[in-house]
Scaffold this motif. Structure first.
Motif, PDB file in Angstrom:
ATOM      1  N   THR A  14       0.870  -1.298   0.060  1.00 12.69           N
ATOM      2  CA  THR A  14       0.043   0.321   0.227  1.00 12.69           C
ATOM      3  C   THR A  14       0.763   1.198  -0.118  1.00 12.69           C
ATOM      4  N   ALA A  15       1.346   1.713   0.765  1.00 17.51           N
ATOM      5  CA  ALA A  15       2.800   2.368   0.977  1.00 17.51           C
ATOM      6  C   ALA A  15       4.006   2.920  -0.348  1.00 17.51           C
ATOM      7  N   GLU A  16       3.660   1.623  -1.531  1.00 21.78           N
ATOM      8  CA  GLU A  16       4.558   1.710  -2.355  1.00 21.78           C
ATOM      9  C   GLU A  16       3.779   2.378  -3.438  1.00 21.78           C
ATOM     10  N   LEU A  17       2.289   1.716  -3.730  1.00 22.79           N
ATOM     11  CA  LEU A  17       1.548   2.499  -4.620  1.00 22.79           C
ATOM     12  C   LEU A  17       1.061   4.047  -4.136  1.00 22.79           C
ATOM     13  N   ARG A  18       1.015   4.407  -2.599  1.00 22.60           N
ATOM     14  CA  ARG A  18       0.477   5.247  -2.466  1.00 22.60           C
ATOM     15  C   ARG A  18       0.983   6.546  -2.921  1.00 22.60           C
ATOM     16  N   ALA A  19       3.187   6.384  -2.939  1.00 21.85           N
ATOM     17  CA  ALA A  19       4.202   6.920  -3.716  1.00 21.85           C
ATOM     18  C   ALA A  19       4.261   7.046  -4.815  1.00 21.85           C
ATOM     19  N   ALA A  20       4.174   6.148  -5.792  1.00 19.33           N
ATOM     20  CA  ALA A  20       3.529   5.956  -6.948  1.00 19.33           C
ATOM     21  C   ALA A  20       2.772   6.707  -7.433  1.00 19.33           C
ATOM     22  N   ALA A  21       2.022   6.684  -7.082  1.00 18.90           N
ATOM     23  CA  ALA A  21      -0.004   7.432  -7.011  1.00 18.90           C
ATOM     24  C   ALA A  21       0.762   8.726  -7.023  1.00 18.90           C
ATOM     25  N   GLU A  22       1.537   8.878  -5.894  1.00 21.58           N
ATOM     26  CA  GLU A  22       1.962  11.125  -5.093  1.00 21.58           C
ATOM     27  C   GLU A  22       2.674  11.218  -6.820  1.00 21.58           C
ATOM     28  N   ALA A  23       3.988   9.967  -6.607  1.00 21.01           N
ATOM     29  CA  ALA A  23       5.174  11.032  -7.995  1.00 21.01           C
ATOM     30  C   ALA A  23       4.025  11.377  -9.222  1.00 21.01           C
ATOM     31  N   HIS A  24       2.837   9.903  -9.382  1.00 26.93           N
ATOM     32  CA  HIS A  24       2.223  10.268 -11.189  1.00 26.93           C
ATOM     33  C   HIS A  24       1.702  11.779 -10.625  1.00 26.93           C
ATOM     34  N   ARG A  25       0.925  11.521  -9.352  1.00 28.25           N
ATOM     35  CA  ARG A  25       0.375  12.648  -9.750  1.00 28.25           C
ATOM     36  C   ARG A  25       0.669  14.389  -9.400  1.00 28.25           C
ATOM     37  N   LEU A  26       2.385  14.365  -8.841  1.00 32.65           N
ATOM     38  CA  LEU A  26       2.665  15.577  -9.550  1.00 32.65           C
ATOM     39  C   LEU A  26       3.825  15.466 -11.067  1.00 32.65           C
ATOM     40  N   ALA A  27       3.977  14.315 -11.402  1.00 31.70           N
ATOM     41  CA  ALA A  27       4.471  14.881 -12.530  1.00 31.70           C
ATOM     42  C   ALA A  27       3.094  15.676 -14.008  1.00 31.70           C
ATOM     43  N   VAL A  28       1.743  14.522 -13.730  1.00 31.03           N
ATOM     44  CA  VAL A  28       1.094  15.438 -14.272  1.00 31.03           C
ATOM     45  C   VAL A  28       0.950  17.097 -13.846  1.00 31.03           C
ATOM     46  N   GLN A  29       1.241  17.471 -12.852  1.00 29.77           N
ATOM     47  CA  GLN A  29       0.592  18.683 -12.252  1.00 29.77           C
ATOM     48  C   GLN A  29       2.009  19.652 -13.168  1.00 29.77           C
ATOM     49  N   ALA A  30       3.055  19.064 -13.243  1.00 25.44           N
ATOM     50  CA  ALA A  30       4.120  19.902 -13.468  1.00 25.44           C
ATOM     51  C   ALA A  30       4.307  19.956 -14.586  1.00 25.44           C
ATOM     52  N   ARG A  31       3.254  19.005 -15.456  1.00 23.23           N
ATOM     53  CA  ARG A  31       3.779  18.874 -17.302  1.00 23.23           C
ATOM     54  C   ARG A  31       2.299  20.380 -17.549  1.00 23.23           C
ATOM     55  N   SER A  32       2.637  21.214 -18.546  1.00 20.72           N
ATOM     56  CA  SER A  32       2.576  22.137 -19.184  1.00 20.72           C
ATOM     57  C   SER A  32       1.112  22.036 -19.646  1.00 20.72           C
ATOM     58  N   PRO A  33       0.622  22.788 -20.318  1.00 14.12           N
ATOM     59  CA  PRO A  33      -0.844  22.864 -20.569  1.00 14.12           C
ATOM     60  C   PRO A  33      -0.698  23.144 -21.985  1.00 14.12           C
TER      61      PRO A  33
END
Length: 61
Positions: A14-33
Motif C-alpha cells: 500500500t505504501a509503494e502504491l501510494r508513493a507511485a500515485a503521488e509521483a504520478h500526480r506530481l508529474a501530471v501537475q508539472a506538465r505544461s498544458p
C-alpha cells in the motif's frame, strides 16, 4: 503465511502504491498544458468530422 506477516506485506505494498500515485500526480501537475493552437486545431478537426458525417436517418412517424 502468518497473518501478521501477510498484513505487513499488504501495508508495504500500500505504501509503494501510494508513493507511485503521488509521483504520478506530481508529474501530471508539472506538465505544461497544451498550447492553445493545438487545442483549437483539434477542436476544428472534431467539428469538421461531425459536419462531414452523414445525418442519422429519422424514424418514420
Amino acid at each position: 503465511m502468518h497473518p501478521e506477516t501477510h498484513l505487513a506485506l499488504h501495508h508495504a505494498r500500500t505504501a509503494e502504491l501510494r508513493a507511485a500515485a503521488e509521483a504520478h500526480r506530481l508529474a501530471v501537475q508539472a506538465r505544461s498544458p497544451r498550447p492553445l493552437r493545438t487545442r483549437v486545431g483539434w477542436t476544428l478537426v472534431e467539428v469538421g468530422l461531425r459536419l462531414a458525417a452523414p445525418a442519422p436517418a429519422s424514424a418514420p412517424l
